[in-house]
Write a protein that holds these residues in place. Structure first.
Motif, PDB file in Angstrom:
ATOM      1  N   TYR A  84      47.396  18.589  52.570  1.00  0.00           N
ATOM      2  CA  TYR A  84      46.367  19.484  52.057  1.00  0.00           C
ATOM      3  C   TYR A  84      45.002  18.819  52.169  1.00  0.00           C
ATOM      4  CZ  TYR A  84      43.603  21.764  48.347  1.00  0.00           C
ATOM      5  OH  TYR A  84      42.619  22.377  47.623  1.00  0.00           O
ATOM      6  N   ASN A 142      52.320  21.842  52.466  1.00  0.00           N
ATOM      7  CA  ASN A 142      51.103  22.355  53.092  1.00  0.00           C
ATOM      8  C   ASN A 142      50.608  21.305  54.081  1.00  0.00           C
ATOM      9  OD1 ASN A 142      48.553  23.341  53.731  1.00  0.00           O
ATOM     10  ND2 ASN A 142      47.836  23.476  51.619  1.00  0.00           N
ATOM     11  N   PRO A 143      50.694  21.569  55.399  1.00  0.00           N
ATOM     12  CA  PRO A 143      50.819  22.861  56.068  1.00  0.00           C
ATOM     13  C   PRO A 143      52.166  23.155  56.730  1.00  0.00           C
ATOM     14  CG  PRO A 143      49.867  21.305  57.582  1.00  0.00           C
ATOM     15  CD  PRO A 143      50.180  20.531  56.333  1.00  0.00           C
TER      16      PRO A 143
END
Length: 470
Positions: free
Chosen positions: A206, A250-251
């Motif tokens: 992130y 994430n991601p």
């Protein structure tokens, strides 16, 4: 820019904790972010700036290397060191895409579709219902000044009960309510990281977390998703902490196994477990037990921003009571406490996390975007996920940054993988979220396809396969 000019703008940069190169990088970072060193401005050569500052050349080189890794400066043989951005003479449409915050968080007046910030595009109808439900409760409040640095007791208890139901026995004294998950990260970074401390992160991860740690002067070290190799890395470099997103990462959308969670939790260092995406599983997916179940060294953070609505600004931290007390004192210095009506409404909204509407919608929109992209862009690698909010796609050639610039010229703002991966392995990737309405996703896929048909990358070499699958 002459060295003396940079020195004048630096002011007092060495009065603080941490290695000199970290402090120098921190001050240069501030000048760049504040616009005092504008995009395209040349910075002094290593030796010249070192001489002007009366430090060793290695101090300047190390500081420049940190800023280059963050994308704030560029260093090229023959053209020197410059602040990253738009050099003179380059048209505005070739400006780099803002990777995080500011430009990606507020609605734009133009026709550009934002595929950068992965969050619900509008609040659910239950949000208004929740605020109507708490109106009588607000009317009954007396002898209450409304400041709750720890968070409102009702919400703290509800969050503690939710952790307990998930297999992590928790009391309200272990919960601090914050203004979203980002404030939770900021408080923890400020409390646990000093300039020069090493922080282990997943690569990719992130980008908001990377910015938070950099603001505290941390030296970031990237490990594969799931923090593979953490134990060996700890033996080589004693870090201050590690940051991991174990559920619907994430991601990439990856989910760590129970065995991997135990391994990381038992590594002997503080671990921030980011559970913000954990409630975004598709129908039929079982919610894993939080990593906090495996040890007190794990600090969990969560938020309703990705599951309910970002405008609600409800996040939290679960940790040991001494750390919660320390964070509450720190939080009180900043804002005394959060919005009480929002916290009371959040108690009514927590059951939505386990309801079918959220999960069915996520799955349908994932499938919609994935089908459009695989049909119109067959050469792209577009793995499916079982939850979360993003697709981590790999371009067959070129790089994410230059393609993001092309996409922006076609009215679509996307997040290049370089901004999420400090190791550089994310260069051929893009992060695409599927939280928008189907009509917007359809239009985004159309603009992506059009942009790809016109894309002229700086180099046309094929990307080699990474040695470690991410």
């Amino acid at each position: 820019m002459r060295p003396i000019e940079v020195v004048d703008r630096l002011g007092r940069w060495s009065s603080g904790r941490g290695p000199l190169y970290v402090l120098l990088a921190a001050r240069l970072r501030q000048l760049i972010d504040d616009g005092d060193l504008p995009p395209g401005v040349p910075l002094p050569p290593d030796r010249a700036l070192a001489s002007a500052l009366a430090v060793g050349r290695t101090t300047v080189v190390a500081a420049y290397d940190l800023l280059r890794a963050e994308g704030r400066i560029t260093r090229r043989q023959g053209s020197g060191t410059r602040v990253a951005g738009v050099p003179s003479g380059v048209p505005p449409e070739d400006a780099p895409v803002d990777p995080i915050f500011l430009d990606s968080l507020e609605a734009r007046d133009d026709d550009v579709l934002l595929a950068i910030c992965a969050a619900p595009g509008d609040p659910p109808p239950q949000l208004a219902d929740a605020f109507r439900a708490i109106a009588p409760e607000l009317g009954r409040i007396t002898d209450d000044i409304g400041y709750y640095p720890y968070g409102h007791p009702t919400l703290r208890q509800a969050l503690a009960d939710r952790y307990t139901a998930r297999g992590v026995p928790t009391g309200p004294e272990q919960v601090l309510v914050t203004n979203g998950g980002q404030q939770a990260l900021s408080l923890l970074a400020h409390a646990l990281v000093s300039p020069g401390d090493q922080v282990f992160v997943e690569a990719p991860t992130y980008p908001g977390a990377l910015e938070v740690f950099r603001e505290e002067g941390a030296v970031l070290r990237g490990l594969p998703v799931g923090l593979e190799g953490l134990e060996e890395a700890i033996r080589e470099r004693r870090p201050a902490l590690a940051y991991v997103i174990p559920t619907y990462q994430n991601p990439t959308g990856a989910v760590m196994s129970a065995l991997a969670r135990q391994r990381v939790a038992g590594a002997g260092i503080p671990v921030i477990e980011d559970e913000v995406p954990a409630d975004l599983g598709f129908p039929g997916e079982e919610l894993p037990v939080p990593m906090a179940a495996y040890g007190d060294s794990v600090i969990s953070i969560g938020s309703l921003s990705k599951s309910i609505w970002g405008g609600l600004r409800i996040g939290w931290i679960r940790a040991t009571p001494p750390l919660i007390n320390r964070l509450a004192r720190l939080r009180a210095v900043h804002d005394l406490g959060g919005n009480v009506p929002s916290q009371l409404a959040a108690v009514h909204l927590l059951p939505l996390l386990d309801g079918p509407d959220l999960h069915d919608t996520l799955k349908a929109r994932h499938d919609h975007l994935h089908a459009l992209l695989t049909e119109s862009l067959p050469t792209w690698e577009i793995p499916t996920v079982s939850g979360g909010q993003c697709l981590w796609v790999r371009l067959p050639y070129g790089d994410g940054i230059s393609f993001a610039q092309t996409a922006l010229r076609h009215g679509l703002a996307v997040l290049p993988g370089t901004t999420l991966d400090i190791t550089g392995a994310g260069d051929p990737h893009l992060r695409l979220h599927f939280r928008a309405h189907p009509t917007a996703l359809t239009e985004a896929a159309h603009r992506l396809t059009t942009a790809w048909s016109t894309y002229n990358p700086p180099t046309t070499r094929q990307h080699p396969r990474p040695s470690i699958a991410i």
